[in-house]
Design an enzyme around this catalytic site. Structure first.
Site, PDB file in Angstrom:
ATOM      1  N   GLU A   1       1.032  -1.315  -0.058  1.00  0.00           N
ATOM      2  CA  GLU A   1       0.054   0.009  -0.055  1.00  0.00           C
ATOM      3  C   GLU A   1       0.805   1.344  -0.220  1.00  0.00           C
ATOM      4  OE1 GLU A   1      -0.968  -1.954   3.126  1.00  0.00           O
ATOM      5  OE2 GLU A   1      -2.698  -3.040   2.369  1.00  0.00           O
TER       6      GLU A   1
ATOM      7  N   TYR B   1       7.691   2.170  -8.050  1.00  0.00           N
ATOM      8  CA  TYR B   1       6.772   0.528  -8.009  1.00  0.00           C
ATOM      9  C   TYR B   1       6.342   0.467  -9.406  1.00  0.00           C
ATOM     10  CZ  TYR B   1       6.778   1.311  -2.838  1.00  0.00           C
ATOM     11  OH  TYR B   1       7.156   1.543  -1.719  1.00  0.00           O
TER      12      TYR B   1
END
Length: 166
Positions: free
Chosen positions: A111, A123
């Protein structure tokens, strides 16, 4: 900002003696930081805690993950403020991906704050895809000095399949 020779940096399992440095970095980089006790608990729980250090044994960054069934979940990844922008977060993430594969994980979940565009970009570069959103997941302090809560921020849920990237 310091400049580092990547060949002189090492990634190790976090030990109790690292917690003071790790907690200090956490407090500098997060508006709602984990406490030193939280890091000690992570070690005691057997979570996967890694630190990236320079040749003077100074912690430059860290990451913590946990195994959940056949998946791995990244709980935190942080780089010291004077060491950002030099690929250290990417080094930690590469280590985490390698370790998670060795543990037999099929997927790595995380998250990330919706406002953390630098982390989201990293990411995405590393093959993570957004799979969902947790509404009002993170607290947002009105005053970082007083740590008073002003609201909440959404978390993006991201995932990377590990088997396809062997």
């Amino acid at each position: 900002m310091k400049s580092f020779n990547a060949t002189l940096l090492t990634i190790h399992a976090m030990i109790d003696a690292d917690i003071v440095q790790v907690a200090a970095i956490e407090a500098q980089q997060h508006s709602v930081p984990w406490s030193a006790t939280s890091f000690a608990d992570a070690l005691n729980q057997g979570w996967h805690c890694r630190v990236l250090k320079d040749t003077c044994d100074q912690v430059l960054g860290y990451c913590i993950s946990m195994t959940a069934g056949d998946d791995e979940e990244l709980l935190t990844l942080t780089v010291r403020p004077d060491s950002t922008g030099q690929g250290l977060g990417k080094q930690l993430m590469q280590e985490l991906l390698h370790q998670a594969r060795q543990r037999g994980a099929s997927n790595l979940f995380l998250e990330v704050r919706e406002s953390n565009q630098i982390a989201i970009h990293l990411y995405e570069q590393m093959g993570f895809k957004m799979t969902g959103m947790r509404k009002n997941y993170y607290p947002v302090p009105a005053n970082p000095v007083l740590k008073s809560l002003a609201g909440r921020e959404n978390a993006l849920v991201m995932c990377r399949a590990l088997a396809e990237h062997l």
